[in-house]
Design a protein around this motif. Sequence first.
Motif, mmCIF file in Angstrom:
data_model
loop_
_atom_site.group_PDB
_atom_site.id
_atom_site.type_symbol
_atom_site.label_atom_id
_atom_site.label_comp_id
_atom_site.label_asym_id
_atom_site.label_seq_id
_atom_site.Cartn_x
_atom_site.Cartn_y
_atom_site.Cartn_z
ATOM 1 N N ASN A 106 34.865 47.774 41.449
ATOM 2 C CA ASN A 106 34.707 48.005 40.026
ATOM 3 C C ASN A 106 34.284 49.459 39.763
ATOM 4 O O ASN A 106 33.290 49.919 40.320
ATOM 5 C CB ASN A 106 33.616 47.036 39.525
ATOM 6 N N PRO A 107 35.044 50.195 38.932
ATOM 7 C CA PRO A 107 34.716 51.602 38.675
ATOM 8 C C PRO A 107 33.268 51.792 38.192
ATOM 9 O O PRO A 107 32.678 52.843 38.409
ATOM 10 C CB PRO A 107 35.702 52.006 37.582
ATOM 11 N N GLU A 108 32.704 50.772 37.585
ATOM 12 C CA GLU A 108 31.303 50.890 37.148
ATOM 13 C C GLU A 108 30.363 51.100 38.325
ATOM 14 O O GLU A 108 29.273 51.630 38.162
ATOM 15 C CB GLU A 108 30.874 49.619 36.401
ATOM 16 N N LEU A 114 33.635 58.903 40.859
ATOM 17 C CA LEU A 114 34.500 59.302 39.745
ATOM 18 C C LEU A 114 34.018 60.617 39.131
ATOM 19 O O LEU A 114 34.818 61.431 38.667
ATOM 20 C CB LEU A 114 34.552 58.188 38.695
ATOM 21 N N PRO A 302 46.355 56.055 38.524
ATOM 22 C CA PRO A 302 45.442 56.053 37.383
ATOM 23 C C PRO A 302 44.876 57.449 37.103
ATOM 24 O O PRO A 302 44.850 58.286 37.991
ATOM 25 C CB PRO A 302 44.329 55.107 37.844
ATOM 26 N N LEU A 317 38.853 54.400 34.750
ATOM 27 C CA LEU A 317 40.233 54.612 35.203
ATOM 28 C C LEU A 317 41.172 54.153 34.099
ATOM 29 O O LEU A 317 40.954 53.104 33.493
ATOM 30 C CB LEU A 317 40.505 53.800 36.474
ATOM 31 N N HIS A 330 45.737 54.966 45.478
ATOM 32 C CA HIS A 330 44.610 54.910 44.555
ATOM 33 C C HIS A 330 44.430 56.267 43.893
ATOM 34 O O HIS A 330 45.240 56.673 43.076
ATOM 35 C CB HIS A 330 43.361 54.463 45.332
ATOM 36 N N LEU A 331 43.386 57.005 44.271
ATOM 37 C CA LEU A 331 43.108 58.296 43.635
ATOM 38 C C LEU A 331 43.339 59.459 44.594
ATOM 39 O O LEU A 331 42.777 60.532 44.418
ATOM 40 C CB LEU A 331 41.659 58.327 43.132
#
Lengths: 497, 448
Positions: A106-108, A114, A302, A317, A330-331
């Motif tokens: 989870n990006p959180e 990030l 993303p 994202l 992914h990134l």
Amino acid sequence: MNNTFYGKLIFELSKAGRQGYSLPENRCDEYQMSDLPQGLMRENAPLLPEVDELSVVRHYTNMSNNNFGVDTGFYPLGSCTMKYNPKINEEIAAHREFTGLHPLQNPETAQGALAVYYFLQTSLAEISGLSEFTLNPFAGAHGELTGLMIMRSYHMERGDMKRTKVIIPDSAHGTNPASSAVCGMDVVVVKSRPDGTVDVDDLRPLLDDTVAGMMMTNPNTLGIFEQNIGVIAKAVHDCGGLMYYDGANLNPMLGKVRPGDIGFDIMHINLHKTFSTPHGGGGPGSGPVGVRAGLEHLLPNPRVVKVSEEDYDYFKLECSDKSIGSISGHLGNFGVMMRALAYILTLGRDQIKWVGPLATLNANYIKESLKDVYELPISGVCKHEFVYDGLKDKSTGVTTLDVAKRLLDYGFHAPTIYFPLLFHEALMVEPTENESKQTLDEFIRIMRVIAQEAKDDPEMVKTAPHNTPVRRLDDTQAALHPIVTWRELVADNQVAE
Amino acid sequence: MSYKFFPHTDDELQAMLSTAGVKSLDDLYQDVPQELQLQKEYELPESMSEIEVRRFFDDLGMGNITMRTFLGAGYYDHYSPAVVQDIIRRSEFLTAYTPYQAEISQGTLQYIFEYQSMMAELTGMEVSNASMYDGTTATAEAMMMAVANAKKRKRVLVSETVSPYVLRVIKTYAKFQGIQIDMVPAKGGVMDHEALKVELEKDDVAGVIVATPNFYGILEDYTGVADMCHEHKALLIMNCVATALSVVKTPAEWGADIACGDGQSLGIPLNYGGPYVGFLCTTKKLIRKMPGRIVGATKDADGKRAFVLTLQAREQHIRREKATSNICSNQSLMALYVTIYMGLMGAKGLKEVNSISYSNAHYLADSLVKTGLFEMAYPDKPFLNEFAVKTKLNIDELQQYCGEEYLQCGLKIADDTLLLAVTETSSREDCDDLVDACVTFNEEKEGK
């Protein structure tokens, strides 16, 4: 590096019954893998070595002694920007709070990671004079492909489907035309003038409504700044095309010129060149792609977006249908980004501006110091690199390849050879800003010694290297009769007992 | 201008400028029209000391939450031994570039040769390249290889059981190359062979992409699939989880033409998505169509066995727009991770890793089902260490709840479906903790 060659393969250390690992006991062994249907399991175990831990450590340590890196010595490999890879970057990249993150968590719970992405993205945008960067591409060539996808999508989005041509100078890196082809575009080559810059007269007739854009490296692969960039960019823009900046040669521009200010719409940066991340024997690199305002929506999915609330910021994202799509799992190479950001923070605005001028000074210093013995086809100031067309005295029969191999005997890595293709005996030298005058003077001295040796004992130079772990290799045999695995070596009886 | 990365003293600077034939550093840019030159300072922070750089990343690191993870979906938390991490940092490997000068690059060339050999063993295929960026792009390259091989065919079939993260990348590549991607539907978590047959019979398919284990962790039975593909002149491409290949039936055994995937599971840390390493292995017949670098054995002038980059006539620096791919680099250092890892583990160690992961995963699956809150999404399908479960619980809330216990309870792949993976790094207690968290979550929900 020592001169005793350690040439064993790990397979040659193997003894049945040895082991180099330890694992916890299986505490859920009421479930047994052997219960899986036999028909779904492999018949024979893979032929992998069985080696104890110390032997593995010694094997790779000995092997590393057959290698040459920036930490070993001067590495003037043109077009590759072999600058110092600061040690602090490695420690930062190994930070446990970052290395354990799963790409799909989870990006959180990955806000720190990030933030690294976002800070690096905005720093690159500032340094380049563009609006936004994606850091998702894995390497320079991958960045080119991503940038070209953006270029093509820009036209397709406007319903202009016929723009499939990319104009590329004949001095360009091979990846430019290859990336264009992978992007489904047609390559049109524009000629260089005798001084190595784009021939504007040759360019103009190529510009029509089928042109998607033009790729340029500036300074170009000869290290020459394309002074006509203003005229070129205007001509390409007037015909409806976009300008792509190949960031391979961005280093000398640091502190002096921003691609976004001189007419470029899309660019990629090689973090492993300009931003000091280690080349790792060929990778991992990272090829961030930047775009000017108005093209951001095309960046690959993303995207990392900053959201500002009243009293705090956070990152999320975002995926969009308007984007070219995803170009990586992914990134991108996140670990490489950690290093590049550490580098930018270490230099800061007060030091980063000296990178370009000092790299340029070092190149000009070598260029002027050897032009009496090596053929300098293009005079005047160069930027971070330049090209000699072999030895001035061609009567000895000693080629650029021979000079390069002889340099290895003296403890230097060779410059890039036989590229660009504009000169037969191209020898492309790129010292970086990190090299001292002493190092450059020693290189200059040795290059003169080699020029003299070419006169006195050409045969010795032609059979160089003599002091390296192995001597000149038989490339032809390797290609005619490819042996590319251990199994094939065994079959070919080329195995040590 | 005294700075740790710039060795130039003031007097050296003057001497060098004089040799270069200019008066100042600015004069070195006399060829750049004034109006094109940057007229301002970058808007970046001031230079930081090492202490400050460390503090910066320490502070950001606090914004991350590292958890006991049951997430997989192509990227697995397998253990990477200390030896791997240590050797990787050797600067002779780390700070070298592509081994263009073979005489002083035997270290890199040798380990790439070892890597190729090991990947060929693992996949069962005859040859491997020197590595690709990652599993998604390696699969895209495999697709391009199939299309180039078929010459006139531009249609590629992809099984619905291939990872959506791989699919979205190959779709992007395909879009720009005019390749048509069509999905082969899945039935009960595995590809529908009948549907594949119907599509192949149109005789316009260049390649078929399938997965092993598939996205849901299932070991699919591909009996007959390769024959079906070859009968209709299509290549069979198998996207694989690298670690699993040491025990499950290999792409070669299934009759695949290309094996590809991500090597991350072989000793590379999760690293928030990269750097990883993609692998691409194929048959000797297709070697000249393969993208990327290849290292081969040869001899030096003294007859000593040595290694060199070979078959370069396929590559961009020679063939330019006619190259098999635009790829220039390989993922050399990450290939070294994989090589050292396999060197330490051997076939026996890899088998043990799979065996413990299998047992842990089956224990977790059974324990979850026993709570009555979950049921297996594909109960009759065999799996190794990853499985999908269906649940009536609200998955978003459950994930939130588990997160507070520092447990990452898998990936939501549908509103009612969770995908969980377990490796040897999880203990029986970790599995129990996850099950307990699910039960407590449910009790608290029902209590309210």
